[in-house]
Design a protein around this motif. Structure first.
Motif, PDB file in Angstrom:
ATOM      1  N   GLU A   1     -19.319  -2.353  26.595  1.00 37.74           N
ATOM      2  CA  GLU A   1     -19.921  -1.094  27.057  1.00 37.74           C
ATOM      3  C   GLU A   1     -19.082   0.101  26.616  1.00 37.74           C
ATOM      4  N   HIS A   2     -17.778  -0.061  26.783  1.00 37.06           N
ATOM      5  CA  HIS A   2     -16.865   1.014  26.404  1.00 37.06           C
ATOM      6  C   HIS A   2     -17.019   1.361  24.922  1.00 37.06           C
ATOM      7  N   PHE A   3     -17.080   0.328  24.087  1.00 38.01           N
ATOM      8  CA  PHE A   3     -17.194   0.561  22.647  1.00 38.01           C
ATOM      9  C   PHE A   3     -18.514   1.249  22.317  1.00 38.01           C
ATOM     10  N   GLN A   4     -19.553   0.793  22.991  1.00 38.37           N
ATOM     11  CA  GLN A   4     -20.874   1.358  22.723  1.00 38.37           C
ATOM     12  C   GLN A   4     -20.934   2.838  23.142  1.00 38.37           C
ATOM     13  N   ASP A   5     -20.358   3.128  24.323  1.00 38.40           N
ATOM     14  CA  ASP A   5     -20.310   4.517  24.790  1.00 38.40           C
ATOM     15  C   ASP A   5     -19.522   5.381  23.821  1.00 38.40           C
ATOM     16  N   ALA A   6     -18.347   4.852  23.420  1.00 39.00           N
ATOM     17  CA  ALA A   6     -17.484   5.622  22.519  1.00 39.00           C
ATOM     18  C   ALA A   6     -18.217   5.911  21.214  1.00 39.00           C
ATOM     19  N   ALA A   7     -18.980   4.927  20.751  1.00 40.32           N
ATOM     20  CA  ALA A   7     -19.701   5.106  19.485  1.00 40.32           C
ATOM     21  C   ALA A   7     -20.812   6.141  19.633  1.00 40.32           C
ATOM     22  N   GLY A   8     -21.298   6.286  20.881  1.00 35.63           N
ATOM     23  CA  GLY A   8     -22.385   7.225  21.109  1.00 35.63           C
ATOM     24  C   GLY A   8     -21.923   8.668  21.201  1.00 35.63           C
ATOM     25  N   THR A   9     -20.616   8.875  21.380  1.00 39.42           N
ATOM     26  CA  THR A   9     -20.140  10.249  21.590  1.00 39.42           C
ATOM     27  C   THR A   9     -19.567  10.851  20.311  1.00 39.42           C
TER      28      THR A   9
ATOM     29  N   THR B   1     -12.000   1.752   4.030  1.00 42.07           N
ATOM     30  CA  THR B   1     -12.828   0.706   4.631  1.00 42.07           C
ATOM     31  C   THR B   1     -13.271   1.117   6.031  1.00 42.07           C
ATOM     32  N   VAL B   2     -12.320   1.637   6.791  1.00 37.35           N
ATOM     33  CA  VAL B   2     -12.595   2.058   8.163  1.00 37.35           C
ATOM     34  C   VAL B   2     -13.558   3.252   8.167  1.00 37.35           C
ATOM     35  N   ALA B   3     -13.380   4.143   7.197  1.00 38.35           N
ATOM     36  CA  ALA B   3     -14.268   5.304   7.097  1.00 38.35           C
ATOM     37  C   ALA B   3     -15.706   4.859   6.829  1.00 38.35           C
ATOM     38  N   GLN B   4     -15.866   3.698   6.202  1.00 34.91           N
ATOM     39  CA  GLN B   4     -17.211   3.151   5.964  1.00 34.91           C
ATOM     40  C   GLN B   4     -17.658   2.242   7.099  1.00 34.91           C
ATOM     41  N   ARG B   5     -16.964   2.347   8.216  1.00 35.93           N
ATOM     42  CA  ARG B   5     -17.320   1.621   9.440  1.00 35.93           C
ATOM     43  C   ARG B   5     -17.128   0.116   9.302  1.00 35.93           C
ATOM     44  N   MET B   6     -16.206  -0.287   8.442  1.00 36.51           N
ATOM     45  CA  MET B   6     -16.002  -1.721   8.283  1.00 36.51           C
ATOM     46  C   MET B   6     -14.598  -2.127   8.703  1.00 36.51           C
ATOM     47  N   SER B   7     -14.340  -3.431   8.621  1.00 34.95           N
ATOM     48  CA  SER B   7     -13.065  -3.984   9.069  1.00 34.95           C
ATOM     49  C   SER B   7     -12.262  -4.511   7.886  1.00 34.95           C
TER      50      SER B   7
ATOM     51  N   ARG C   1     -15.112 -11.740  17.794  1.00 31.51           N
ATOM     52  CA  ARG C   1     -16.484 -11.788  17.285  1.00 31.51           C
ATOM     53  C   ARG C   1     -17.453 -11.226  18.342  1.00 31.51           C
ATOM     54  N   LEU C   2     -17.234 -11.650  19.581  1.00 31.22           N
ATOM     55  CA  LEU C   2     -18.070 -11.148  20.678  1.00 31.22           C
ATOM     56  C   LEU C   2     -17.942  -9.634  20.832  1.00 31.22           C
ATOM     57  N   LEU C   3     -16.699  -9.167  20.754  1.00 27.06           N
ATOM     58  CA  LEU C   3     -16.458  -7.738  20.963  1.00 27.06           C
ATOM     59  C   LEU C   3     -17.105  -6.881  19.892  1.00 27.06           C
ATOM     60  N   THR C   4     -17.238  -7.446  18.707  1.00 29.77           N
ATOM     61  CA  THR C   4     -17.754  -6.626  17.609  1.00 29.77           C
ATOM     62  C   THR C   4     -19.246  -6.865  17.362  1.00 29.77           C
ATOM     63  N   ASN C   5     -19.857  -7.631  18.253  1.00 30.36           N
ATOM     64  CA  ASN C   5     -21.257  -7.990  18.064  1.00 30.36           C
ATOM     65  C   ASN C   5     -22.178  -7.047  18.847  1.00 30.36           C
ATOM     66  N   PHE C   6     -22.871  -6.183  18.154  1.00 29.44           N
ATOM     67  CA  PHE C   6     -23.770  -5.245  18.836  1.00 29.44           C
ATOM     68  C   PHE C   6     -25.157  -5.275  18.225  1.00 29.44           C
ATOM     69  N   ASP C   7     -26.139  -5.286  19.066  1.00 30.28           N
ATOM     70  CA  ASP C   7     -27.529  -5.212  18.598  1.00 30.28           C
ATOM     71  C   ASP C   7     -27.774  -6.118  17.409  1.00 30.28           C
ATOM     72  N   MET C   8     -27.445  -7.367  17.579  1.00 31.89           N
ATOM     73  CA  MET C   8     -27.635  -8.347  16.512  1.00 31.89           C
ATOM     74  C   MET C   8     -27.004  -7.873  15.198  1.00 31.89           C
ATOM     75  N   ASP C   9     -25.817  -7.266  15.303  1.00 33.74           N
ATOM     76  CA  ASP C   9     -25.065  -6.853  14.117  1.00 33.74           C
ATOM     77  C   ASP C   9     -25.688  -5.687  13.346  1.00 33.74           C
ATOM     78  N   SER C  10     -26.695  -5.059  13.909  1.00 33.85           N
ATOM     79  CA  SER C  10     -27.327  -3.974  13.156  1.00 33.85           C
ATOM     80  C   SER C  10     -26.517  -2.682  13.273  1.00 33.85           C
ATOM     81  N   ARG C  11     -25.602  -2.642  14.229  1.00 30.19           N
ATOM     82  CA  ARG C  11     -24.785  -1.434  14.377  1.00 30.19           C
ATOM     83  C   ARG C  11     -23.312  -1.763  14.202  1.00 30.19           C
ATOM     84  N   LEU C  12     -22.637  -0.958  13.423  1.00 23.89           N
ATOM     85  CA  LEU C  12     -21.204  -1.158  13.235  1.00 23.89           C
ATOM     86  C   LEU C  12     -20.489  -0.199  14.171  1.00 23.89           C
ATOM     87  N   VAL C  13     -20.076  -0.724  15.315  1.00 20.51           N
ATOM     88  CA  VAL C  13     -19.541   0.123  16.373  1.00 20.51           C
ATOM     89  C   VAL C  13     -18.027   0.246  16.297  1.00 20.51           C
ATOM     90  N   LEU C  14     -17.415  -0.836  15.871  1.00 24.90           N
ATOM     91  CA  LEU C  14     -15.966  -0.933  15.975  1.00 24.90           C
ATOM     92  C   LEU C  14     -15.376  -1.457  14.667  1.00 24.90           C
TER      93      LEU C  14
END
Ligand SMILES: Nc1ncnc2c1ncn2[C@@H]1O[C@H](COP(=O)(O)OP(=O)(O)O)[C@@H](O)[C@H]1O
Ligand SMILES: [Mg+2]
Length: 268
Positions: free
Chosen positions: A113-121, A40-46, A145-158
């Motif tokens: 921000e930290h999550f987004q940066d980490a996802a970018g590297t 599940t995690v490998a597919q970027r899900m929770s 919910r807030l922490l996992t909410n990115f770009d209107m849910d279009s990106r699975l960051v965490l």
């Protein structure tokens, strides 16, 4: 007081929490649960892992961590303790190596921000394991919910893995938790040990603690299975206490008498 069990052949104390993951007993259902969450995690899900106390959730999380290569996953473990959303946010920040100071909104921003940066590297996947998640407060769920909410849910960051006792299920089925519950792509669970598994488990734990032979007689195995109903933590506590009773009495084997005495000393 710690009782010396060397007279029973042990080189270290058996049935304790301090168990190297490589010394664990192989339980198919536990391995499957860890593998399902890994996929599940490998597919970027929770995912959730819901099972009663003492059935092996924390060990399953450790098994999962051992199977997530460090080069590809950045895994953070946080134990929930009924903290306020701000304190939980702080704990998560600390687990991520960030400053925990500042107001709640600024902390949430910093984490996002930290999550987004980490996802970018280098495509490193961020995984947060929240153990004892049945202790989450409703407002903390909203924070997740807030922490996992990115770009209107279009990106699975965490990826989140929520592990907890059955009340976690009830918590997630509340309307207020719907947004977080919807993100849980997989629900894993664990079961109790069978009679044969209980015996094999006890033999294994004696072996990895150095005992050349298992001191429990057939009736003692049976008594421990009956009293513990196959709950790992109950087996551990009964077995260790019964061994201590035997050592005190200078006996070489553990019979149901020691198991009964053990139960009297424990809250079971
Ligand atoms: N595969 C395993 N091999 C050996 N011991 C285990 C295994 N799984 C669980 N245990 C033992 O059972 C105890 C309870 O497991 P734990 O993961 O702490 O349960 P939970 O988190 O569900 O309360 C642990 O202290 C550990 O000693
Ligand atoms: Mg646990």
């Amino acid at each position: 007081m710690k009782i010396d069990l060397s007279s029973l052949g042990f080189r270290k104390t058996p049935f304790t929490r301090e168990l190297a993951i490589s010394d664990r007993f192989t339980l198919d259902y536990q391995r499957d649960a860890a593998e399902e969450i890994r996929r599940t995690v490998a597919q970027r899900m929770s995912a959730t892992l819901v099972a009663p106390a003492g059935t092996g959730k924390t060990v399953t999380l450790r098994l999962l961590v051992s199977q997530l290569p460090e080069a590809r996953y950045s895994v953070r473990y946080v134990k929930v303790t009924g903290l306020s959303k701000r304190d939980l946010c702080k704990e998560i920040a600390r687990a991520c190596g960030l400053e925990g100071a500042g107001s709640y909104p600024s902390l949430v921003c910093r984490l996002q921000e930290h999550f987004q940066d980490a996802a970018g590297t280098d495509g490193v996947r961020l995984v947060i394991l929240l153990d004892e998640a049945h202790d989450l407060r409703p407002d903390s769920l909203a924070m997740l919910r807030l922490l996992t909410n990115f770009d209107m849910d279009s990106r699975l960051v965490l990826s989140l893995v929520l592990a907890g006792q059955p009340p976690l299920q009830r918590l997630l089925s509340r309307p207020a938790a719907e947004a977080v519950a919807q993100r849980m792509a997989h629900a894993a669970t664990l079961r109790l040990l069978s009679r044969d598994e209980t015996r094999a488990y006890m033999e294994h734990r004696c072996r990895v603690a150095g005992a050349p032979t298992t001191p429990f007689d057939a009736e003692a195995f049976e008594a421990i299975f009956e009293m513990s109903r196959g709950n790992l933590r109950a087996i551990d506590r009964l077995a260790l206490k019964a061994l201590e009773e035997a050592a005190k009495a200078k006996a070489q084997t553990v019979s149901p008498n020691e198991v009964l005495a053990a139960r009297q000393h424990l809250w079971l």
